[in-house]
Design a protein around this motif. Structure first.
Motif, mmCIF file in Angstrom:
data_model
loop_
_atom_site.group_PDB
_atom_site.id
_atom_site.type_symbol
_atom_site.label_atom_id
_atom_site.label_comp_id
_atom_site.label_asym_id
_atom_site.label_seq_id
_atom_site.Cartn_x
_atom_site.Cartn_y
_atom_site.Cartn_z
ATOM 1 N N SER A 138 2.548 23.972 31.905
ATOM 2 C CA SER A 138 1.864 22.722 32.228
ATOM 3 C C SER A 138 1.618 22.559 33.714
ATOM 4 O O SER A 138 1.117 21.506 34.141
ATOM 5 N N LYS A 183 2.512 16.261 30.297
ATOM 6 C CA LYS A 183 3.592 17.022 29.669
ATOM 7 C C LYS A 183 4.755 17.224 30.634
ATOM 8 O O LYS A 183 5.923 17.181 30.234
ATOM 9 N N SER A 189 6.657 14.079 30.637
ATOM 10 C CA SER A 189 7.363 13.900 29.367
ATOM 11 C C SER A 189 8.612 14.764 29.299
ATOM 12 O O SER A 189 9.678 14.312 28.865
ATOM 13 N N LYS A 234 12.106 17.016 20.135
ATOM 14 C CA LYS A 234 11.095 16.371 20.971
ATOM 15 C C LYS A 234 10.299 17.412 21.760
ATOM 16 O O LYS A 234 9.064 17.310 21.891
ATOM 17 N N GLN A 280 7.913 19.294 19.414
ATOM 18 C CA GLN A 280 6.741 18.475 19.116
ATOM 19 C C GLN A 280 5.786 18.435 20.299
ATOM 20 O O GLN A 280 4.560 18.516 20.136
ATOM 21 N N LEU A 281 6.340 18.341 21.492
ATOM 22 C CA LEU A 281 5.515 18.309 22.700
ATOM 23 C C LEU A 281 4.815 19.644 22.917
ATOM 24 O O LEU A 281 3.650 19.684 23.340
ATOM 25 N N ASP A 282 5.503 20.732 22.612
ATOM 26 C CA ASP A 282 4.929 22.064 22.793
ATOM 27 C C ASP A 282 3.743 22.291 21.858
ATOM 28 O O ASP A 282 2.780 22.980 22.212
ATOM 29 N N ASP A 304 1.760 19.959 20.764
ATOM 30 C CA ASP A 304 0.726 18.956 21.010
ATOM 31 C C ASP A 304 -0.361 19.552 21.912
ATOM 32 O O ASP A 304 -0.127 19.856 23.071
#
Length: 252
Positions: free
Chosen positions: A23, A82, A85, A106, A109-111, A113
């Protein structure tokens, strides 16, 4: 979970580093966050037997038992949402607000997205950026249409080409060249300063975050990552400059 507690800690730590690095986070931030997770999970004394190492192509966690784990970084971009987050999730974990398992879910899920702002929103703010830079450099309102449109065209072309393949520096050159050509023809009808139009074309793709991260890595003594980031950013800037320079040479 199918794995030992130590293995799960390593997996979570590597996933954290992977998301941050992909990111656009600087190397020092990635390494510091990974080390904080390990210290929180194992305690300061046990964490001394673990070592983290971050490069632009991968993240490593190694133990004194000569065991090591590695995650390869295939793509790198810039998604500061990201980064924020992941930082918040890691803070919640180190302050005992969530468990390691919750943190892992978490992060997973973020990865996964991949959502982004709609392209029309990106183009709208790109146009505002290209137009505002013209006014900052002393241009007048008649220079806004050519600079705003050329900036949006360059950004649009770059996004579309980047989704098709990965050819560093070539896409930046093509994007600013096409955007510069469009800006030049608009400038013929309305506009007074072609140089400001070319600045508006280039500015949305300037690697400002890359240059900033390179300097921060060098100051944190991550010399290899810092030098690589710096040269990459300079080559991107050179490609952008060559694109608009070719337009100016053609029209003159």
């Amino acid at each position: 979970m199918g794995v030992s507690e130590n293995e799960f800690i390593i997996q979570t730590t590597l996933l954290t580093g992977k998301i941050l690095l992909e990111s656009g986070a600087e190397t020092s931030r990635v390494e510091d966050t990974m080390e904080r997770i390990i210290r929180k999970s194992l305690g300061d004394d046990a964490a001394k037997s673990y070592y983290t190492y971050v490069t632009l192509s991968g993240v490593f966690v190694k133990t004194n038992l000569h065991e090591s784990s590695f995650l390869r970084i295939d793509t790198r971009g810039y998604n500061l949402e990201k980064v924020v987050s992941v930082n918040q999730i890691s803070r919640d974990y180190t302050s005992n607000q969530i468990s390691l398992l919750d943190m892992y879910h978490k992060l997973k899920q973020l990865d996964l997205d991949t959502s982004k702002d709609a392209l029309y929103k990106q183009l709208f703010f790109t146009g505002l950026l290209s137009g505002s830079i013209v006014l900052i450099f002393g241009g007048n309102w008649t220079d806004l249409p050519s600079s705003m449109v050329s900036g949006m065209v360059a950004y649009f072309i770059f996004q579309k080409l980047s989704n098709l393949a990965d050819y560093p520096f070539i896409f930046e050159f093509l994007s600013t060249f096409i955007g510069g050509v469009v800006g030049y023809f608009i400038h013929l009808f309305i506009g007074t300063n072609i140089n400001l139009t070319m600045i508006g074309t280039v500015i949305p793709l300037v690697p400002g975050i890359g240059i900033t991260n390179a300097i921060r890595d060098l100051m944190a003594r991550h010399y290899i990552s810092g030098i690589i980031r710096l040269f990459e950013s300079l080559f991107i800037a050179a490609a952008l400059g060559c694109g608009v320079a070719l337009v100016i040479l053609m029209v003159n």
